[in-house]
Design a protein around this motif. Structure first.
Motif, PDB file in Angstrom:
ATOM      1  N   MET A  99      24.270  21.857 -15.662  1.00 29.49           N
ATOM      2  CA  MET A  99      24.201  22.373 -14.312  1.00 29.49           C
ATOM      3  C   MET A  99      25.270  23.441 -14.078  1.00 29.49           C
ATOM      4  N   ASN A 100      26.381  23.399 -14.773  1.00 30.64           N
ATOM      5  CA  ASN A 100      27.458  24.355 -14.561  1.00 30.64           C
ATOM      6  C   ASN A 100      27.502  25.356 -15.712  1.00 30.64           C
ATOM      7  N   LYS A 101      26.522  26.223 -15.757  1.00 23.20           N
ATOM      8  CA  LYS A 101      26.407  27.192 -16.843  1.00 23.20           C
ATOM      9  C   LYS A 101      27.501  28.247 -16.788  1.00 23.20           C
ATOM     10  N   TYR A 102      27.939  28.597 -15.598  1.00 26.48           N
ATOM     11  CA  TYR A 102      28.922  29.667 -15.429  1.00 26.48           C
ATOM     12  C   TYR A 102      30.300  29.068 -15.164  1.00 26.48           C
ATOM     13  N   PRO A 103      31.275  29.334 -16.049  1.00 25.21           N
ATOM     14  CA  PRO A 103      32.598  28.726 -15.881  1.00 25.21           C
ATOM     15  C   PRO A 103      33.298  29.142 -14.593  1.00 25.21           C
ATOM     16  N   GLU A 104      32.879  30.265 -14.012  1.00 34.47           N
ATOM     17  CA  GLU A 104      33.492  30.719 -12.754  1.00 34.47           C
ATOM     18  C   GLU A 104      33.049  29.868 -11.562  1.00 34.47           C
ATOM     19  N   LEU A 105      31.993  29.103 -11.760  1.00 37.79           N
ATOM     20  CA  LEU A 105      31.407  28.341 -10.666  1.00 37.79           C
ATOM     21  C   LEU A 105      31.430  26.852 -10.957  1.00 37.79           C
ATOM     22  N   SER A 106      31.353  26.080  -9.919  1.00 37.50           N
ATOM     23  CA  SER A 106      31.196  24.640 -10.028  1.00 37.50           C
ATOM     24  C   SER A 106      30.004  24.259  -9.162  1.00 37.50           C
ATOM     25  N   ALA A 107      29.121  23.438  -9.698  1.00 39.27           N
ATOM     26  CA  ALA A 107      27.908  23.087  -8.965  1.00 39.27           C
ATOM     27  C   ALA A 107      27.758  21.581  -8.857  1.00 39.27           C
ATOM     28  N   GLN A 108      27.177  21.168  -7.756  1.00 45.89           N
ATOM     29  CA  GLN A 108      26.803  19.773  -7.555  1.00 45.89           C
ATOM     30  C   GLN A 108      25.383  19.760  -7.033  1.00 45.89           C
ATOM     31  N   GLY A 109      24.650  18.750  -7.378  1.00 45.60           N
ATOM     32  CA  GLY A 109      23.285  18.648  -6.902  1.00 45.60           C
ATOM     33  C   GLY A 109      22.954  17.238  -6.489  1.00 45.60           C
ATOM     34  N   THR A 110      21.915  17.112  -5.709  1.00 44.38           N
ATOM     35  CA  THR A 110      21.437  15.804  -5.301  1.00 44.38           C
ATOM     36  C   THR A 110      19.962  15.881  -4.965  1.00 44.38           C
ATOM     37  N   CYS A 111      19.307  14.775  -5.102  1.00 43.70           N
ATOM     38  CA  CYS A 111      17.914  14.640  -4.676  1.00 43.70           C
ATOM     39  C   CYS A 111      17.824  13.728  -3.455  1.00 43.70           C
ATOM     40  N   GLN A 112      18.976  13.312  -2.942  1.00 42.23           N
ATOM     41  CA  GLN A 112      19.026  12.374  -1.829  1.00 42.23           C
ATOM     42  C   GLN A 112      19.645  13.030  -0.602  1.00 42.23           C
ATOM     43  N   LEU A 113      18.856  13.173   0.452  1.00 43.99           N
ATOM     44  CA  LEU A 113      19.316  13.808   1.683  1.00 43.99           C
ATOM     45  C   LEU A 113      20.583  13.156   2.224  1.00 43.99           C
ATOM     46  N   GLU A 114      20.662  11.843   2.135  1.00 44.93           N
ATOM     47  CA  GLU A 114      21.818  11.127   2.696  1.00 44.93           C
ATOM     48  C   GLU A 114      23.121  11.402   1.943  1.00 44.93           C
ATOM     49  N   GLU A 115      23.064  11.961   0.752  1.00 46.40           N
ATOM     50  CA  GLU A 115      24.272  12.285  -0.018  1.00 46.40           C
ATOM     51  C   GLU A 115      24.893  13.624   0.388  1.00 46.40           C
ATOM     52  N   ILE A 116      24.151  14.444   1.082  1.00 46.19           N
ATOM     53  CA  ILE A 116      24.604  15.801   1.377  1.00 46.19           C
ATOM     54  C   ILE A 116      25.904  15.841   2.181  1.00 46.19           C
ATOM     55  N   PRO A 117      26.045  15.079   3.272  1.00 47.68           N
ATOM     56  CA  PRO A 117      27.321  15.140   4.008  1.00 47.68           C
ATOM     57  C   PRO A 117      28.533  14.774   3.152  1.00 47.68           C
ATOM     58  N   SER A 118      28.421  13.747   2.324  1.00 45.58           N
ATOM     59  CA  SER A 118      29.580  13.367   1.507  1.00 45.58           C
ATOM     60  C   SER A 118      29.899  14.426   0.459  1.00 45.58           C
ATOM     61  N   ILE A 119      28.881  15.071  -0.099  1.00 48.71           N
ATOM     62  CA  ILE A 119      29.129  16.166  -1.041  1.00 48.71           C
ATOM     63  C   ILE A 119      29.853  17.302  -0.326  1.00 48.71           C
ATOM     64  N   CYS A 120      29.414  17.629   0.878  1.00 49.58           N
ATOM     65  CA  CYS A 120      30.030  18.711   1.649  1.00 49.58           C
ATOM     66  C   CYS A 120      31.481  18.413   1.997  1.00 49.58           C
ATOM     67  N   LEU A 121      31.787  17.164   2.249  1.00 51.79           N
ATOM     68  CA  LEU A 121      33.151  16.792   2.630  1.00 51.79           C
ATOM     69  C   LEU A 121      34.093  16.728   1.433  1.00 51.79           C
ATOM     70  N   LYS A 122      33.564  16.567   0.234  1.00 51.61           N
ATOM     71  CA  LYS A 122      34.404  16.463  -0.969  1.00 51.61           C
ATOM     72  C   LYS A 122      35.025  17.786  -1.375  1.00 51.61           C
ATOM     73  N   SER A 123      34.296  18.865  -1.189  1.00 53.76           N
ATOM     74  CA  SER A 123      34.811  20.151  -1.635  1.00 53.76           C
ATOM     75  C   SER A 123      34.170  21.279  -0.838  1.00 53.76           C
ATOM     76  N   PRO A 124      34.834  22.435  -0.798  1.00 51.56           N
ATOM     77  CA  PRO A 124      34.252  23.573  -0.068  1.00 51.56           C
ATOM     78  C   PRO A 124      32.980  24.069  -0.759  1.00 51.56           C
ATOM     79  N   LEU A 125      32.066  24.568   0.037  1.00 54.88           N
ATOM     80  CA  LEU A 125      30.828  25.127  -0.494  1.00 54.88           C
ATOM     81  C   LEU A 125      30.720  26.581  -0.089  1.00 54.88           C
ATOM     82  N   ASP A 126      30.331  27.415  -1.034  1.00 54.39           N
ATOM     83  CA  ASP A 126      30.072  28.822  -0.755  1.00 54.39           C
ATOM     84  C   ASP A 126      28.580  29.102  -0.693  1.00 54.39           C
ATOM     85  N   ILE A 127      27.808  28.355  -1.497  1.00 55.56           N
ATOM     86  CA  ILE A 127      26.371  28.604  -1.618  1.00 55.56           C
ATOM     87  C   ILE A 127      25.612  27.292  -1.503  1.00 55.56           C
TER      88      ILE A 127
END
Length: 81
Positions: A1-29
């Motif tokens: 999932m993290n093909k580009y070393p300049e970037l860090s990516a997280q993914g989920t298939c569960q809608l309820e996980e989105i707020p906790s992912i957002c709170l863990k780290s800043p998101l640009d995209i």
């Protein structure tokens, strides 16, 4: 999932996980792929924007020849290797 070393990516298939992912780290995209309805995309966008109001949204539904890299380069204003 993290093909580009300049970037860090997280993914989920569960809608309820989105707020906790957002709170863990800043998101640009917020990157959308296939399988979501327009209503789901809108709901996810609203959830993310509440925590990260300046998030940029990229809709990527496939394609070869470096299409994703090009889309990310455009939205980030950088040149990924």
């Amino acid at each position: 999932m993290n093909k580009y070393p300049e970037l860090s990516a997280q993914g989920t298939c569960q809608l309820e996980e989105i707020p906790s992912i957002c709170l863990k780290s800043p998101l640009d995209i917020l990157l959308f792929s296939s399988g979501l309805s327009l209503d789901q995309e809108k709901e996810i966008s609203q959830i993310v924007a509440q925590i990260h109001p300046s998030v940029k949204i990229v809709e990527h539904f496939g394609g070869g020849s470096g299409l994703l890299r090009t889309e990310l380069n455009q939205v980030l204003g950088i040149e990924l290797a």
